[in-house]
Each structure stands twice: as structure tokens, then as C-alpha cells.
Design a protein around this motif. Structure first.
Motif, PDB file in Angstrom:
ATOM      1  N   ILE A 136       0.837  -1.206   0.000  1.00  0.00           N
ATOM      2  CA  ILE A 136       0.000   0.000   0.000  1.00  0.00           C
ATOM      3  C   ILE A 136       0.869   1.251   0.000  1.00  0.00           C
ATOM      4  O   ILE A 136       0.581   2.218  -0.711  1.00  0.00           O
ATOM      5  CB  ILE A 136      -0.980  -0.007   1.207  1.00  0.00           C
ATOM      6  CG1 ILE A 136      -2.040  -1.099   0.974  1.00  0.00           C
ATOM      7  CG2 ILE A 136      -1.623   1.356   1.403  1.00  0.00           C
ATOM      8  CD1 ILE A 136      -2.934  -1.375   2.159  1.00  0.00           C
ATOM      9  N   SER A 137       1.944   1.225   0.736  1.00  0.00           N
ATOM     10  CA  SER A 137       2.863   2.358   0.780  1.00  0.00           C
ATOM     11  C   SER A 137       3.433   2.659  -0.605  1.00  0.00           C
ATOM     12  O   SER A 137       3.540   3.818  -1.014  1.00  0.00           O
ATOM     13  CB  SER A 137       3.989   2.064   1.774  1.00  0.00           C
ATOM     14  OG  SER A 137       4.916   3.100   1.782  1.00  0.00           O
ATOM     15  N   GLU A 138       3.785   1.617  -1.334  1.00  0.00           N
ATOM     16  CA  GLU A 138       4.327   1.795  -2.692  1.00  0.00           C
ATOM     17  C   GLU A 138       3.265   2.379  -3.621  1.00  0.00           C
ATOM     18  O   GLU A 138       3.546   3.278  -4.408  1.00  0.00           O
ATOM     19  CB  GLU A 138       4.842   0.459  -3.238  1.00  0.00           C
ATOM     20  CG  GLU A 138       5.609   0.575  -4.511  1.00  0.00           C
ATOM     21  CD  GLU A 138       6.990   1.208  -4.368  1.00  0.00           C
ATOM     22  OE1 GLU A 138       7.444   1.831  -5.338  1.00  0.00           O
ATOM     23  OE2 GLU A 138       7.607   1.078  -3.301  1.00  0.00           O
ATOM     24  N   VAL A 139       2.031   1.884  -3.518  1.00  0.00           N
ATOM     25  CA  VAL A 139       0.949   2.395  -4.354  1.00  0.00           C
ATOM     26  C   VAL A 139       0.675   3.855  -4.015  1.00  0.00           C
ATOM     27  O   VAL A 139       0.512   4.692  -4.917  1.00  0.00           O
ATOM     28  CB  VAL A 139      -0.336   1.542  -4.192  1.00  0.00           C
ATOM     29  CG1 VAL A 139      -1.511   2.196  -4.899  1.00  0.00           C
ATOM     30  CG2 VAL A 139      -0.117   0.140  -4.725  1.00  0.00           C
ATOM     31  N   LYS A 140       0.659   4.200  -2.742  1.00  0.00           N
ATOM     32  CA  LYS A 140       0.438   5.594  -2.333  1.00  0.00           C
ATOM     33  C   LYS A 140       1.503   6.505  -2.927  1.00  0.00           C
ATOM     34  O   LYS A 140       1.218   7.625  -3.321  1.00  0.00           O
ATOM     35  CB  LYS A 140       0.443   5.723  -0.810  1.00  0.00           C
ATOM     36  CG  LYS A 140      -0.802   5.220  -0.145  1.00  0.00           C
ATOM     37  CD  LYS A 140      -0.697   5.390   1.363  1.00  0.00           C
ATOM     38  CE  LYS A 140      -1.892   4.832   2.073  1.00  0.00           C
ATOM     39  NZ  LYS A 140      -1.761   4.935   3.541  1.00  0.00           N
ATOM     40  N   GLY A 141       2.719   6.004  -2.983  1.00  0.00           N
ATOM     41  CA  GLY A 141       3.812   6.797  -3.549  1.00  0.00           C
ATOM     42  C   GLY A 141       3.622   7.105  -5.021  1.00  0.00           C
ATOM     43  O   GLY A 141       4.049   8.133  -5.514  1.00  0.00           O
ATOM     44  N   PHE A 152      -1.548   9.380  -3.156  1.00  0.00           N
ATOM     45  CA  PHE A 152      -2.787   9.025  -2.475  1.00  0.00           C
ATOM     46  C   PHE A 152      -3.105   9.991  -1.334  1.00  0.00           C
ATOM     47  O   PHE A 152      -2.272  10.292  -0.508  1.00  0.00           O
ATOM     48  CB  PHE A 152      -2.655   7.599  -1.919  1.00  0.00           C
ATOM     49  CG  PHE A 152      -3.871   7.118  -1.199  1.00  0.00           C
ATOM     50  CD1 PHE A 152      -3.926   7.126   0.168  1.00  0.00           C
ATOM     51  CD2 PHE A 152      -4.962   6.652  -1.906  1.00  0.00           C
ATOM     52  CE1 PHE A 152      -5.047   6.676   0.842  1.00  0.00           C
ATOM     53  CE2 PHE A 152      -6.085   6.197  -1.249  1.00  0.00           C
ATOM     54  CZ  PHE A 152      -6.126   6.206   0.119  1.00  0.00           C
ATOM     55  N   LYS A 153      -4.337  10.486  -1.373  1.00  0.00           N
ATOM     56  CA  LYS A 153      -4.827  11.337  -0.282  1.00  0.00           C
ATOM     57  C   LYS A 153      -6.155  10.753   0.172  1.00  0.00           C
ATOM     58  O   LYS A 153      -7.115  10.728  -0.605  1.00  0.00           O
ATOM     59  CB  LYS A 153      -5.023  12.777  -0.776  1.00  0.00           C
ATOM     60  CG  LYS A 153      -3.719  13.448  -1.121  1.00  0.00           C
ATOM     61  CD  LYS A 153      -3.969  14.851  -1.606  1.00  0.00           C
ATOM     62  CE  LYS A 153      -2.634  15.454  -1.994  1.00  0.00           C
ATOM     63  NZ  LYS A 153      -2.602  16.020  -3.295  1.00  0.00           N
ATOM     64  N   PRO A 154      -6.196  10.273   1.405  1.00  0.00           N
ATOM     65  CA  PRO A 154      -7.467   9.669   1.867  1.00  0.00           C
ATOM     66  C   PRO A 154      -8.583  10.707   1.944  1.00  0.00           C
ATOM     67  O   PRO A 154      -8.331  11.864   2.241  1.00  0.00           O
ATOM     68  CB  PRO A 154      -7.116   9.114   3.249  1.00  0.00           C
ATOM     69  CG  PRO A 154      -5.853   9.760   3.644  1.00  0.00           C
ATOM     70  CD  PRO A 154      -5.177  10.254   2.403  1.00  0.00           C
TER      71      PRO A 154
END
Length: 154
Positions: free
Chosen positions: A141-146, A150-152
Motif C-alpha cells: 500500500i505504501s508503494e501504491v500511495k507513492g 494518495f490522499k485519503p
């Protein structure tokens, strides 16, 4: 050359031309037994290059292995085989420019990651999940957010 269709070992060359920026010769061949046509490529054999794996094992560089890794990452994505071959050519040119006979697999992995990052986000994540050996979903998930910034939602 063995025919990929019937296995016969005799063929004739129908057409030859340079390919891949002059680094290869593309030949159209016709089997003398079944008359089907197929394409082969001839590459200049460079000084053998050795890849240093993460566990310090050494193995010969294999273009097909690099192609297969990229093909797996790009499976069912809108990425042509021609584009993948172009990436492999670009990486090989960079490695050649280094002038080394031994190259760590991590350097090649970083080059692949950079190319996939620009090409296709899904292919990048697929390759990263294998290359970076994510230990849990949090790392994934951290890699995808990068990638997507990603902004919740509040």
C-alpha cells in the motif's frame, strides 16, 4: 535453424534487414518442408556479462530472462512487445556504457523500475512487488500511495 512449426531443419532466407538501431539483423525465413514463414533475429554477441545476484551468486546475463520479467509485469496491459524490446535495448545500452563485465542485479532492477514507472503504473507495481519483496500489505500500500499521491478522503 529449426522450424518452430514443424521442426524441420532446412529453410531459406526470404528477407534480411537491419533492426533495433543496427544492433541486430532481422531475417524472414521459409521452411523448406511445411512452407510456413517465421522470423529470427541475430544479435552481436557482446563480451559475456555476469549478473551478481542478491545472494552473491553469479550467472550469465540472459536477455530473455529480462524480457520475460518485463512481459510478466506488463501482462494484460496496453504495452506492446515492441515497447518491451525497446526497454530491454535501452537497459542493455546503459549496461554496455558502464563498461563493466559484472553488474549487480539490483542495478538492472532499478533501471527496469524507472522504465516501468514512466510506462505503466500497474506494470510498475507488479514488478516492484517481486523486486522489492514486499513482506506485507502495508509495504504494498505504501508503494501504491507513492505512485498516485494518495490522499485519503475525509
Amino acid at each position: 535453424m529449426r522450424c518452430p512449426h514443424c521442426g524441420h531443419q532446412e529453410d531459406r532466407v526470404v528477407d534480411s534487414r537491419t533492426s533495433k538501431e543496427g544492433r541486430a539483423v532481422r531475417r524472414r525465413r521459409e521452411c523448406l518442408d511445411c512452407s510456413r514463414r517465421f522470423t529470427t533475429y541475430e544479435y552481436i554477441e557482446n563480451v559475456s556479462m555476469t549478473i551478481i545476484k542478491s545472494d552473491l551468486r553469479r550467472e550469465p546475463y540472459d536477455r530473455q530472462k529480462l524480457m520475460q520479467g518485463l512481459m510478466s509485469a506488463c501482462k494484460k496491459r496496453p504495452v506492446s512487445t515492441k515497447k518491451i524490446e525497446s526497454i530491454v535495448d535501452k537497459i542493455e545500452n546503459r549496461i554496455e556504457a558502464m563498461g563493466k563485465t559484472e553488474v549487480p542485479s539490483s542495478e538492472i532492477g532499478k533501471m527496469v523500475m524507472a522504465e516501468l514507472y514512466e510506462l505503466d503504473e500497474v506494470a510498475y507495481i507488479r514488478f516492484a512487488s517481486v523486486y522489492k519483496k514486499f513482506k506485507d500489505i502495508g509495504e504494498f500500500i505504501s508503494e501504491v500511495k507513492g505512485i498516485v499521491g494518495f490522499k485519503p478522503n475525509p
